[in-house]
Design a protein around this motif. Structure first.
Motif, PDB file in Angstrom:
ATOM      1  N   LYS A 173       0.857  -1.172   0.000  1.00 56.90           N
ATOM      2  CA  LYS A 173       0.000   0.000   0.000  1.00 56.90           C
ATOM      3  C   LYS A 173       0.897   1.227   0.000  1.00 56.90           C
ATOM      4  CE  LYS A 173      -3.757   2.178   2.588  1.00 56.90           C
ATOM      5  NZ  LYS A 173      -4.830   1.904   3.566  1.00 56.90           N
ATOM      6  N   HIS A 199       0.114   4.246  -9.042  1.00 54.95           N
ATOM      7  CA  HIS A 199      -0.480   4.067  -7.722  1.00 54.95           C
ATOM      8  C   HIS A 199      -0.092   5.217  -6.815  1.00 54.95           C
ATOM      9  CE1 HIS A 199      -1.519  -0.004  -9.060  1.00 54.95           C
ATOM     10  NE2 HIS A 199      -0.322  -0.001  -9.625  1.00 54.95           N
ATOM     11  N   ASP A 204      -3.338   3.806  -2.338  1.00 53.70           N
ATOM     12  CA  ASP A 204      -3.626   2.718  -3.281  1.00 53.70           C
ATOM     13  C   ASP A 204      -2.917   1.427  -2.877  1.00 53.70           C
ATOM     14  OD1 ASP A 204      -5.077   4.504  -4.719  1.00 53.70           O
ATOM     15  OD2 ASP A 204      -3.682   4.656  -6.406  1.00 53.70           O
ATOM     16  N   GLU A 256     -10.417  -4.085   2.638  1.00 55.00           N
ATOM     17  CA  GLU A 256      -9.755  -3.046   1.875  1.00 55.00           C
ATOM     18  C   GLU A 256      -9.129  -3.629   0.618  1.00 55.00           C
ATOM     19  OE1 GLU A 256      -7.581  -0.436   4.699  1.00 55.00           O
ATOM     20  OE2 GLU A 256      -6.365  -0.023   2.910  1.00 55.00           O
ATOM     21  N   ALA A 311      -9.933  -2.636  -3.101  1.00 55.08           N
ATOM     22  CA  ALA A 311      -8.868  -2.152  -3.973  1.00 55.08           C
ATOM     23  C   ALA A 311      -8.900  -2.882  -5.306  1.00 55.08           C
ATOM     24  CB  ALA A 311      -7.510  -2.347  -3.304  1.00 55.08           C
TER      25      ALA A 311
END
Lengths: 231, 231
Positions: A61, A84, A88, A130, A134
């Motif tokens: 991340k 990203h 992200d 999450e 994503a």
DNA sequence: CGTCTGTTTGACGTAGCTCAAGGAGTGTGG
DNA sequence: CCACACTCCTTGAGCTACGTCAAACAGACG
């Protein structure tokens, strides 16, 4: 169960959840920052994060900085599937190996997560949710990007790209820093460096955008017109 | 929990699970075929399944036939993001609305599933897992397709497309039926009908493929060369 | 047998690519 | 603090793969 049901049932909330998170996140849960936030690692600009074919033991991340993930054809042609930004998640794979290369675009700080289930079992599965969110978001972006790559002109691609970047970066006003080079933009948008440059210049001449002398930032002067171009 | 952990942990199994399923599936669980298999619905060729902006109350699994999902630009340019073959799941959304249009390419039978969580709670969450796996697979396909759209030549696109179709359709030998028109192929591959036709003809002349008089099927004559072309 | 629709083929136009050169910002060493 | 070098961006001139426009062709179906 709850988690995956939500996935299949798909609370719309999830999709945007991690965007509002960015760098800030409560790091002090019993298990420590390692679990909640993952281990931190820093990469300098252009450093490799992982390569296609690498064992996909971890995913990432973005904490600060920007990452590009890309595929190569044997003769060197490159397609950057995504940039990203902070918040992200990338590097999640279905199989054993990474299907992409990942590199830092700028100096970048990442939170590293092991993909083993137990590493995710912190509290109520926040991270797991999450991750699914994503993936969903990646898919939506990929779908929009296919429309761009398949059917939009160079100018439309640039307009779409800048609007998207502006939306994703918490940009002050309509000004956006461009962390990536023209070459990166080109390989993301399915163009050449020269075509990117020309399209940017053209939008500038038409008054839709404005660039500083070093050309590494953009002010969106006419968002309406840009949106119209973007389709 | 198990389910989503598996998702984030990512047993590679899932990714291919639903491919091996196809039409056949045990329909007789306590709750009835409605739960396990979803309600059946049939569409004739070119019938609309859902449109962009429609409330996404359901998602679908192809039982027989082929489905195209696509986006439109305001001026009518179309990008088909994917063709869905038997066993494929499509129409899963993160938000409230469908972000695509979906139409039957051929006469098609679909299993319809409500997206409400409770509708998925049949036994151990098999369907939920399947949905997540399907998303993952869609994402991988989309990523490969971005490389195609961004960086491959017309001939390379055709080669890639035919190989992919051959892999996905349980084709007898190297022969593939082409359920979709040249126009559909074009809008999937980011080309025009004419360019698709010319590239196909060229591959045929070079002996890599062979087509029957009606041109709606393909025999892959030289898979090696096709793979080389596909990159 | 004739119509219809989808595919192919041909001639030509053009958006974007290639090749090449010229700025301009940034960083380094003197 | 300047000069040089390096890198990245822009600009120009021609080229080409693919798009456009138009017509012919061929299964499929009534």
């Amino acid at each position: 169960m709850q988690t995956v049901l939500a996935t299949a049932g798909l609370a719309p909330v999830f999709a945007t959840a991690l965007l509002n998170e960015g760098v800030a996140q409560a790091p002090s849960i019993r298990a420590g920052a390692e679990l909640r936030g993952g281990m931190r690692r820093t990469y300098e600009a252009d450093a490799e994060i992982f390569a296609e074919g690498d064992r996909a033991a971890t995913f990432y991340k973005v904490v600060t900085g920007v990452v590009r993930t890309y595929k190569l054809l044997s003769d060197g042609r490159r397609q950057i599937d995504a940039f990203h930004l902070p918040g992200d998640i990338f590097g999640v794979e279905a199989g054993e190996e990474h299907r992409f290369n990942a590199e830092a675009v700028t100096e970048t700080k990442l939170a590293v997560h092991r993909r083993e289930p137990h590493a995710l079992s912190g509290d109520d599965g926040t991270l797991a949710r999450e991750v699914v969110a994503a993936m969903m978001r990646s898919l939506e972006r990929a779908q929009d990007h296919m429309l761009l790559l398949g059917r939009k002109s160079a100018k439309e691609r640039i307009a779409t790209f800048l609007l998207g970047l502006s939306r994703r970066m918490a940009s002050r006003g309509a000004a956006i820093e461009l962390p990536m080079s023209r070459a990166d933009m080109a390989d993301h948008l399915g163009l050449t460096v020269e075509s990117v440059s020309r399209a940017v210049t053209q939008l500038e001449r038409e008054g839709l955008i404005e660039l500083p002398p070093n050309r590494r930032a953009v002010v969106l002067r006419d968002v309406r017109a840009l949106n119209h171009l973007a389709g």
